[in-house]
Design a protein around this motif. Structure first.
Motif, mmCIF file in Angstrom:
data_model
loop_
_atom_site.group_PDB
_atom_site.id
_atom_site.type_symbol
_atom_site.label_atom_id
_atom_site.label_comp_id
_atom_site.label_asym_id
_atom_site.label_seq_id
_atom_site.Cartn_x
_atom_site.Cartn_y
_atom_site.Cartn_z
ATOM 1 N N TYR A 38 0.829 -1.209 0.000
ATOM 2 C CA TYR A 38 0.000 0.000 0.000
ATOM 3 C C TYR A 38 0.862 1.257 0.000
ATOM 4 C CZ TYR A 38 -4.090 -2.903 0.764
ATOM 5 O OH TYR A 38 -5.078 -3.838 0.608
ATOM 6 N N ALA A 41 2.242 1.813 -3.472
ATOM 7 C CA ALA A 41 1.230 2.205 -4.456
ATOM 8 C C ALA A 41 0.659 3.586 -4.154
ATOM 9 C CB ALA A 41 0.109 1.173 -4.504
ATOM 10 N N CYS B 108 4.473 1.931 -8.108
ATOM 11 C CA CYS B 108 3.111 1.417 -8.038
ATOM 12 C C CYS B 108 2.974 0.176 -8.932
ATOM 13 C CB CYS B 108 2.139 2.507 -8.481
ATOM 14 S SG CYS B 108 0.426 2.045 -8.312
ATOM 15 N N LEU B 112 1.635 -3.655 -7.982
ATOM 16 C CA LEU B 112 0.470 -4.172 -8.720
ATOM 17 C C LEU B 112 0.843 -5.445 -9.471
ATOM 18 C CD1 LEU B 112 -1.311 -1.066 -10.287
ATOM 19 C CD2 LEU B 112 -2.001 -2.419 -8.332
ATOM 20 N N LYS B 120 -6.126 -4.757 -5.338
ATOM 21 C CA LYS B 120 -5.177 -4.518 -6.427
ATOM 22 C C LYS B 120 -5.840 -4.669 -7.796
ATOM 23 C CE LYS B 120 -2.285 -8.254 -8.112
ATOM 24 N NZ LYS B 120 -0.966 -8.824 -8.197
#
Lengths: 320, 290
Positions: A38, A41, B108, B112, B120
């Motif tokens: 997290y 991201a 990111c 992912l 996700k």
């Protein structure tokens, strides 16, 4: 019996609370477990939501308001949409122009990308590299399409007019970007000229990634010429790239607007080349009718997403 | 009877020389069409003023000169800011925006692609969905958001949103899916490497071709930044804006305008020439699954 029900009722009323708590605990645990994911991201996703996702939501909502940036928004229900479709002739014209552009530039641009990529695929590497650059360059060169404005300048010093004058095809210079007869065709040509972009690169890569043995096998199975080869082997093998390319071409074609403003002015003469994007700019950035402009943006959003989804469904059938 | 000469291609299918000739001719004609405006711009940019006034106008230059590039600085000197300021602004926006985009999108994309965590799937689907509409849709709310943040008339109004461009994340994630074996990451974890080190020391070096691709697409977007509602003061405006101002001056400015256009196109083209083969390598992973 009653007692039984009461107990049951009690258990039921307790249930959601209990489950909620457990779910929250579980959720928290999973967040803690995946905190690195997290965290990694988050920076991108926060910006993505702030400048892409949130604006879409705001735009959907604002379409129901009258808003001029200074006063508080006033709820007007469907008024903006009613006005767009029933009271705004220029918007109807813009929809027509946008679809005309999209139909010309979208599929033709897509096919141009595919055709060029396919034709240069078997050339020697050095030649392929040069041709890739030549075809791709117009789409990355910033607003180099302004050069078309010099080429098609409205006086006799514009190159196009000069040639036509010299061979007596015309007797006075043509106002290329002010005469509705020429505006749309020229915008289509310039838009096509810039359309050999991301999809083109994707197709080149897709073609190079196709397993050579597939062609050998196909030749044994009786595939005779390069057209059959293209249809039965090449296209089905690069389907994922075709789908990606379609998204790029469709989104680009419906988003045409900057070229029109740069070449024909804002607004273009008689709105002859006015697109939805131009109409959006007109109301959003010049008249500051933000609610009305948001309604236009919402319609554009629906058109783009809808077309993309339909084309994805169709393309997924290629070679099946 | 006509005998069409046939030869065999790599795949073993028979090809006619006649069709090959047609293909070369077609590519040649379209190549000329695609290059013509660029050649015209370059040729105009090195024309001396008297050649611009030749009638009828000539496509190519006779006595090439660099005076238009020099004039570019002079013509724009009566505007509020020196021309070099527009160049600096464009460079600055492009460089910072591209750098931030590559780092944030890779970070990111890595999780992912290689981590499993709730949400996700949805996050990636939303990014893919956002490829399906263009920036025009979000233009108005973005103006409101940027002004609420107090970023009007600042570099960050253009730079920060560019960090989160969705095409870059999509390509990087697809490329990582294809290029990075899970086993490599597993063994690094066994050796006790931190996630940051895995990302920075193992993953990033493996996806170098994808960086270049993200860089070229980011440059493509930012280098062309033009007249913009976020930027009002003259000293923050960009090369593209200056170019359209010069061209608005009409035929007299053809030479200087073309010089500015050449400046505009030269940078993205050089970047693409340098990185072409790597970009094609990345694009092989660009395909969409149903």
């Amino acid at each position: 019996m009653n007692k039984d029900l009461a107990i049951r009722g009690n258990a039921i009323s307790k249930k959601p609370d209990y489950f909620l708590k457990r779910r929250l605990e579980k959720g928290w645990k999973s967040i803690k477990k995946n905190r690195v994911a997290y965290l990694f991201a988050a920076p991108y996703m926060i910006l993505f939501f702030a400048f892409t996702a949130l604006p879409v939501i705001v735009s959907l909502g604002l379409g129901f308001f009258s808003f001029n940036l200074l006063e508080a928004p006033i709820f007007v229900g469907m008024d903006n949409y009613i006005r767009l479709f029933l009271g705004d002739d220029i918007f109807i014209k813009a929809i027509g122009n946008t679809f005309l552009l999209a139909v010309m530039v979208g599929p033709i641009g897509f096919l141009m990308c595919l055709l060029f990529a396919w034709l240069i695929n078997e050339l020697p590497k050095s030649l392929r590299t040069i041709l890739t650059l030549i075809f791709y360059a117009p789409s990355i060169s910033g607003n180099i399409y302004l050069v078309w404005g010099i080429f098609f300048n409205k006086d006799a010093y514009g190159y196009a007019n000069a040639i036509l004058l010299r061979y007596n095809i015309i007797s006075s210079p043509i106002l290329w970007f002010e005469n509705p007869q020429y505006m749309m065709p020229l915008v289509v040509v310039v838009a096509l000229w810039t359309s050999v972009g991301t999809s083109f690169l994707s197709f080149i890569a897709g073609l190079q990634g196709i397993d050579r043995t597939l062609y050998e096998a196909a030749a044994m199975d009786g595939v005779k010429n390069r057209w059959q080869e293209l249809w039965y082997v090449t296209l089905p093998s690069m389907k994922p790239q075709l789908m990606f390319g379609a998204v790029m071409s469709i989104t680009g074609a419906f988003g045409t607007g900057a070229i029109v403003t740069a070449l024909c002015g804002m607004p273009s003469t008689g709105y002859a080349a006015h697109t939805i994007v131009n109409h959006l700019e007109d109301y959003g950035s010049i008249r500051y009718e933000m609610g009305y402009a948001s309604a236009i943006a919402t319609i554009l959003f629906v058109i783009m997403i809808g077309t993309n989804i339909i084309i994805q469904k169709l393309l997924s059938k290629v070679g099946d | 009877m006509i005998h069409i000469k046939l030869h065999r291609s790599k795949s073993g299918i028979k090809r006619s020389y006649f069709a090959d000739f047609g293909i070369y001719l077609f590519l040649l004609l379209f190549g000329i069409f695609m290059m013509m405006p660029m050649v015209y711009a370059i040729s105009n940019s090195i024309k001396p003023l008297e050649e611009i006034w030749y009638f009828p106008p000539r496509f190519l230059v006779n006595n090439p000169t660099l005076e238009n590039f020099r004039d570019l600085m002079v013509v724009m000197s009566d505007s509020w800011v020196p021309f070099s300021r527009y160049i600096f602004n464009t460079f600055f926006i492009t460089a910072v925006g591209t750098l931030g985009h590559v780092v944030l999108a890779s970070l990111c994309a890595y999780v992912l692609s290689k981590h499993h965590f709730p949400g996700k799937g949805i996050l990636f689907s939303v990014v893919v969905l956002s490829l399906m509409f263009s920036g025009a849709v979000t233009q108005i709310p973005n103006f409101i958001i940027i002004s609420k943040l107090g970023w009007i008339d600042s570099y960050q109004a253009i730079i920060i949103p560019a960090f989160a461009s969705s095409l870059g994340l999509y390509l990087m994630k697809q490329f990582m899916d294809q290029m990075i074996p899970d086993a490599v990451l597993e063994s690094a974890r066994m050796d006790g490497a931190s996630e940051w080190n895995i990302f920075w020391k193992i993953v990033m070096p493996m996806v170098k071709p994808a960086w270049l691709t993200l860089i070229i697409f980011s440059i493509q977007g930012l280098w062309g930044t033009g007249a913009n509602h976020f930027i009002q003061s003259e000293e923050l405006k960009t090369l593209n804006y200056a170019l359209s101002q010069i061209l608005a001056g009409g035929i007299v400015r053809t030479g200087t305008g073309s010089a500015a256009a050449v400046l505009m196109m030269i940078v993205p083209i050089i970047v693409f020439v340098i990185s072409q083969s790597k970009i094609i390598e990345t694009m092989s992973a660009s395909g969409m699954k149903e």
